[in-house]
Design a protein around this motif. Structure first.
Motif, mmCIF file in Angstrom:
data_model
loop_
_atom_site.group_PDB
_atom_site.id
_atom_site.type_symbol
_atom_site.label_atom_id
_atom_site.label_comp_id
_atom_site.label_asym_id
_atom_site.label_seq_id
_atom_site.Cartn_x
_atom_site.Cartn_y
_atom_site.Cartn_z
ATOM 1 N N CYS A 191 0.820 -1.209 -0.252
ATOM 2 C CA CYS A 191 0.208 -0.049 -0.214
ATOM 3 C C CYS A 191 1.107 0.848 0.493
ATOM 4 O O CYS A 191 1.753 1.747 0.840
ATOM 5 C CB CYS A 191 -1.513 0.040 1.335
ATOM 6 N N ALA A 223 0.194 3.979 -1.248
ATOM 7 C CA ALA A 223 -0.719 5.217 -1.091
ATOM 8 C C ALA A 223 -0.800 5.500 0.652
ATOM 9 O O ALA A 223 -0.540 6.517 0.690
ATOM 10 C CB ALA A 223 -1.868 4.947 -1.937
ATOM 11 N N ARG A 259 2.999 7.202 0.921
ATOM 12 C CA ARG A 259 3.069 8.330 0.843
ATOM 13 C C ARG A 259 2.328 9.902 1.782
ATOM 14 O O ARG A 259 2.598 11.097 2.011
ATOM 15 C CB ARG A 259 1.873 8.640 -0.117
ATOM 16 N N LEU A 284 -8.005 13.868 0.367
ATOM 17 C CA LEU A 284 -7.873 12.513 0.156
ATOM 18 C C LEU A 284 -8.797 12.282 1.322
ATOM 19 O O LEU A 284 -9.097 13.214 2.392
ATOM 20 C CB LEU A 284 -7.451 12.006 0.959
ATOM 21 N N VAL A 303 -9.399 4.032 -3.440
ATOM 22 C CA VAL A 303 -7.862 4.038 -3.466
ATOM 23 C C VAL A 303 -8.345 2.576 -2.685
ATOM 24 O O VAL A 303 -8.589 2.701 -1.727
ATOM 25 C CB VAL A 303 -7.213 5.311 -3.099
ATOM 26 N N ALA A 321 -9.292 9.798 -4.025
ATOM 27 C CA ALA A 321 -8.217 11.011 -3.706
ATOM 28 C C ALA A 321 -8.455 11.157 -5.154
ATOM 29 O O ALA A 321 -8.995 11.356 -5.853
ATOM 30 C CB ALA A 321 -7.382 9.594 -3.800
ATOM 31 N N SER A 345 2.251 12.962 -5.589
ATOM 32 C CA SER A 345 1.871 11.549 -6.069
ATOM 33 C C SER A 345 1.997 11.775 -7.906
ATOM 34 O O SER A 345 1.754 13.678 -7.715
ATOM 35 C CB SER A 345 0.703 10.924 -6.066
ATOM 36 N N SER A 350 -1.508 11.226 -12.327
ATOM 37 C CA SER A 350 -1.680 9.921 -11.933
ATOM 38 C C SER A 350 -2.405 10.434 -14.103
ATOM 39 O O SER A 350 -2.689 10.961 -14.385
ATOM 40 C CB SER A 350 -2.791 10.213 -12.067
ATOM 41 N N SER A 370 -7.950 6.441 -8.756
ATOM 42 C CA SER A 370 -7.118 5.706 -7.715
ATOM 43 C C SER A 370 -6.195 4.900 -8.038
ATOM 44 O O SER A 370 -5.585 3.728 -7.459
ATOM 45 C CB SER A 370 -8.240 4.134 -8.721
ATOM 46 N N LEU A 424 -3.021 5.728 -6.887
ATOM 47 C CA LEU A 424 -2.194 6.503 -6.027
ATOM 48 C C LEU A 424 -1.143 5.195 -5.689
ATOM 49 O O LEU A 424 -0.401 5.539 -5.295
ATOM 50 C CB LEU A 424 -2.716 6.962 -5.285
ATOM 51 N N ASN A 425 -1.709 3.973 -5.609
ATOM 52 C CA ASN A 425 -0.869 3.000 -5.395
ATOM 53 C C ASN A 425 0.603 2.584 -6.092
ATOM 54 O O ASN A 425 1.261 1.448 -6.434
ATOM 55 C CB ASN A 425 -1.836 1.370 -5.001
#
Length: 239
Positions: free
Chosen positions: A100, A102, A105, A125, A140, A152, A176, A179, A189, A191-192
């Motif tokens: 994880c 995310a 972060r 978030l 997420v 997010a 991040s 995306s 989604s 962010l991982n």
């Protein structure tokens, strides 16, 4: 008396040659690997326990865990697994070993390390009751459970509106990499993904582009030069 002077000179010359040989071999650092990984570990990085201090630059220590994975410790953020190291671009990709990134972060702090973040965007978030979000919004995954969903968004106005008009609450913000996909509310989604970090010092890009290898000139670890095979080039890279 003359024979004694000659003998002493020979001893001194022998000692000097021995010292030179020791210094020359001390910065001849072989490339290392973790487990069956195909990714090489070399200056400015070094593997603790496998390579001496002179083989790496301060702050670039790596460890090999029991699974044969490379591990980087960020002083104020803990351990991360290493995916790849691009020496030419001076970029290292890391990720959360528990799956994880995310969540990591949220508390990522690069102070005290030689690294900086890659181009990124700020995301707000939101933690929302599952029944409030249902299938209407992108969530997420690794920050979502059976009770709460985590959204997010890069849209500050959307995040504020959701917090005011629904049962959602803002739980923080993270930076991040931008995306690949965002919907009209700026939701994502993605962010991982791996965390990309860069470094500026030492700067070995030109050396590597020319097919050389960076390293310290000797065990005093004061000067960095570009080496071609086993011979030192004329380029001194120290600041």
């Amino acid at each position: 008396m003359e024979d004694l002077n000659i003998f002493l000179h020979l001893i001194i010359l022998t000692l000097i040659l021995h010292l030179h040989t020791s210094l020359a071999s001390s910065y001849d650092c072989p490339i290392s690997y973790c487990g069956s990984s195909a990714y090489s570990i070399r200056f400015p990085f070094r593997v603790v326990g496998q390579q001496p201090d002179v083989c790496g630059y301060p702050g670039f220590d790596l460890w090999c865990n029991k699974q044969g994975n490379m591990v980087l410790n960020l002083p104020n953020s803990g351990n991360f697994s290493v995916r790849t190291i691009d020496y030419r671009s001076q970029v290292i990709q890391i990720y959360d070993p528990s799956g994880c990134s995310a969540a990591r972060r949220l508390t990522l702090d690069l102070s005290g390390s030689p690294f900086s973040g890659s181009p990124s965007r700020n995301y707000t978030l939101l933690r929302c009751p599952v029944e409030a979000t249902m299938s209407r919004y992108i969530t997420v995954g690794c920050l979502t459970n059976s009770t709460y969903s985590t959204l997010a968004t890069s849209s500050v106005s959307f995040g504020s509106a959701m917090a005011k008009r629904t049962d959602c609450e803002i739980i923080g913000s993270i930076r991040s990499p931008i995306s690949w996909y965002q919907d009209q509310e700026g939701l994502t989604s993605d962010l991982n993904m791996d965390i990309s970090l860069t470094w500026d010092n030492p700067n070995c890009q030109e050396c590597i582009e020319e097919g050389g290898t960076c390293g310290y000139t000797n065990t005093t670890m004061q000067e960095i030069a570009c080496f071609e095979n086993t011979e030192k080039s004329k380029t001194n890279l120290s600041q």
